[in-house]
Design an enzyme around this catalytic site. Sequence first.
Site, short mmCIF file in Angstrom:
data_model
loop_
_atom_site.label_atom_id
_atom_site.label_comp_id
_atom_site.label_asym_id
_atom_site.label_seq_id
_atom_site.Cartn_x
_atom_site.Cartn_y
_atom_site.Cartn_z
N TYR A 1 -81.99 16.79 31.72
CA TYR A 1 -81.41 16.36 30.45
C TYR A 1 -81.87 17.34 29.38
O TYR A 1 -83.06 17.66 29.29
CB TYR A 1 -81.88 14.95 30.10
CG TYR A 1 -81.41 14.42 28.76
CD1 TYR A 1 -82.29 14.28 27.69
CD2 TYR A 1 -80.07 14.07 28.56
CE1 TYR A 1 -81.86 13.81 26.46
CE2 TYR A 1 -79.63 13.58 27.33
CZ TYR A 1 -80.53 13.46 26.29
OH TYR A 1 -80.10 12.99 25.07
N ASP B 1 -86.32 24.86 29.24
CA ASP B 1 -86.30 23.73 28.30
C ASP B 1 -87.64 23.01 28.39
O ASP B 1 -87.85 22.18 29.26
CB ASP B 1 -85.13 22.78 28.63
CG ASP B 1 -85.12 21.61 27.67
OD1 ASP B 1 -84.18 20.78 27.77
OD2 ASP B 1 -86.04 21.48 26.84
N LYS C 1 -90.56 17.25 20.62
CA LYS C 1 -91.59 16.24 20.91
C LYS C 1 -92.98 16.64 20.39
O LYS C 1 -93.22 16.62 19.20
CB LYS C 1 -91.59 15.92 22.40
CG LYS C 1 -90.23 15.34 22.88
CD LYS C 1 -90.24 15.00 24.36
CE LYS C 1 -88.85 14.71 24.85
NZ LYS C 1 -88.40 13.34 24.56
P1 KE4 Z 1 -84.14 15.21 21.36
O1 KE4 Z 1 -82.79 15.64 20.80
O2 KE4 Z 1 -84.11 13.78 21.89
O3 KE4 Z 1 -85.30 15.46 20.42
O4 KE4 Z 1 -84.46 16.15 22.63
C1 KE4 Z 1 -83.51 16.23 23.68
C2 KE4 Z 1 -84.23 16.67 24.95
C3 KE4 Z 1 -84.08 17.97 25.38
N1 KE4 Z 1 -84.71 18.41 26.49
C4 KE4 Z 1 -85.51 17.59 27.21
C5 KE4 Z 1 -86.18 18.11 28.43
C6 KE4 Z 1 -85.69 16.24 26.81
O5 KE4 Z 1 -86.49 15.43 27.56
C7 KE4 Z 1 -85.04 15.77 25.66
C8 KE4 Z 1 -85.15 14.33 25.21
N2 KE4 Z 1 -85.82 13.43 26.09
C9 KE4 Z 1 -85.44 12.05 26.02
C10 KE4 Z 1 -86.32 11.22 26.97
N3 KE4 Z 1 -86.30 11.66 28.31
C11 KE4 Z 1 -85.51 11.52 24.63
C12 KE4 Z 1 -85.44 10.02 24.49
C13 KE4 Z 1 -84.17 9.59 23.86
O6 KE4 Z 1 -83.13 10.19 24.16
O7 KE4 Z 1 -84.25 8.61 23.07
#
Ligand code: KE4
Length: 428
Positions: free
Chosen positions: A144, A239, A267
């Site tokens: 993701y 990523d 994060k």
């Molecule tokens: P954000 O746009 O949510 O800050 O980051 C996206 C993203 C990009 N790359 C990786 C590897 C990530 O894990 C994420 C976001 N992770 C999720 C949880 N696995 C965020 C939680 C959510 O979507 O509320």
Amino acid sequence: MNHSRSAEIFAKACDLMPGGVNSPARAFGGVGGQPIVMDRGDGPFLFDVDGNRYVDYIGSWGPLILGHCHPQVVDAIQAALARGTTFGAPTEAENQLAELIIAAVPSVERVRLVSSGTEATMSAIRLARGFTNRKKFIKFSGNYHGHADALLVAAGSSAATLSVPNSLGVTPGAVEDTLVLEYNDVEAISAVFARHGGEIAAVIMEPIVGNMGLVIPTSPFLTAVRKLTSEFGAVLIYDEVMTGFRVAYGGAQTLQGVTPDLTTFGKVVGGGLPLGAYGGRAEIMDCLLPVGQVFQAGTLSGNPLATAAGIATLTVLRDSSPYGQLEHLSQQLADGFRHIAADLEIEHVVQRVGSMLTFFFHNGPVHCWSDAAKCDTGRYSKFFWGMLERGHYLPCSQFEAMFVSAKHTPDLVQQTLNAARQSLVGLT
Ligand code: KE4
């Protein structure tokens, strides 16, 4: 546990916001029931609006490696707040955070601050396409990278949890250049490069996957990805939104000895405030406006409050280096889970890197999405609720990672293991 106030507030939320949440990851879609409305955090704990206390193993899905309300982070935000919230102009704090990131991650020569991980990955793909003048890119199922259209194909995290890996609203045109392969499949990526190598702008990957549960790359896979991208002039994008400053101060790439061309962050780098970043080789990054011709912008990019939280967090991580302590705590938790599940003869595998881990209800290792998809998510749901009702807050999906913070203690981990034994007994 009493959840009456939580239920009342959540019922109202559902009248105001789709599904009552501002991110589907929080919707409990993978475990049933209603999300718990939280009131505050303190160190390793979350407290809900009914006053229940939980040992927190989500840490806001990764940012809170130092735990909730770390004094140095809170002080830094308050100090920045007294000077104003946003200026829309350069500030010295952006230099300080950029310097910390560049010093920590040798592959990063230049960095651009943004406001989320999604912005970081979306921009990195555009930059790679601009730099190579190519359109196609490779991602892996179960990985993701946020919710930009081109990346919402066979996505992990809540897209997988809610079985919408290919979202409505994403047009065929938006994903026609997205090639999706199986993670850890050396043959597949070798064959695609053999056929399309000259058309591929980038490979984007989670160097350690958190978004199908915790999946570890094989060395041959890592070697093949780096070799093929170098050979065909494709940009390798690590990523590290989840792994950056989490599995090591320099991220997964320093553990693996891989030098990607671009890296995305989120994060931890924002210390719990909205901040993402992407960076890498200067010759690629300098393709960005205003130096080059690749456009990316953001009103609150490098925001003073978010950069203050990020600077404080990375400074504490750099100076106190809690990674050894996190390793011991996380190993205690993982080994304890394994011992209990084996004792109770429950099919499982626990996979871990540093303070990221997943308890899979799966017989044998999980190497890729097709493995993860076979997990017993029904059993996971029961385990999740057994743990929550005993005061231990795990990810509300089999396809997410648990996170241990520097504020967890061996005693709290033991309490979690005691709760796990009680919760797992009911599943035999
Ligand atoms: P954000 O746009 O949510 O800050 O980051 C996206 C993203 C990009 N790359 C990786 C590897 C990530 O894990 C994420 C976001 N992770 C999720 C949880 N696995 C965020 C939680 C959510 O979507 O509320």
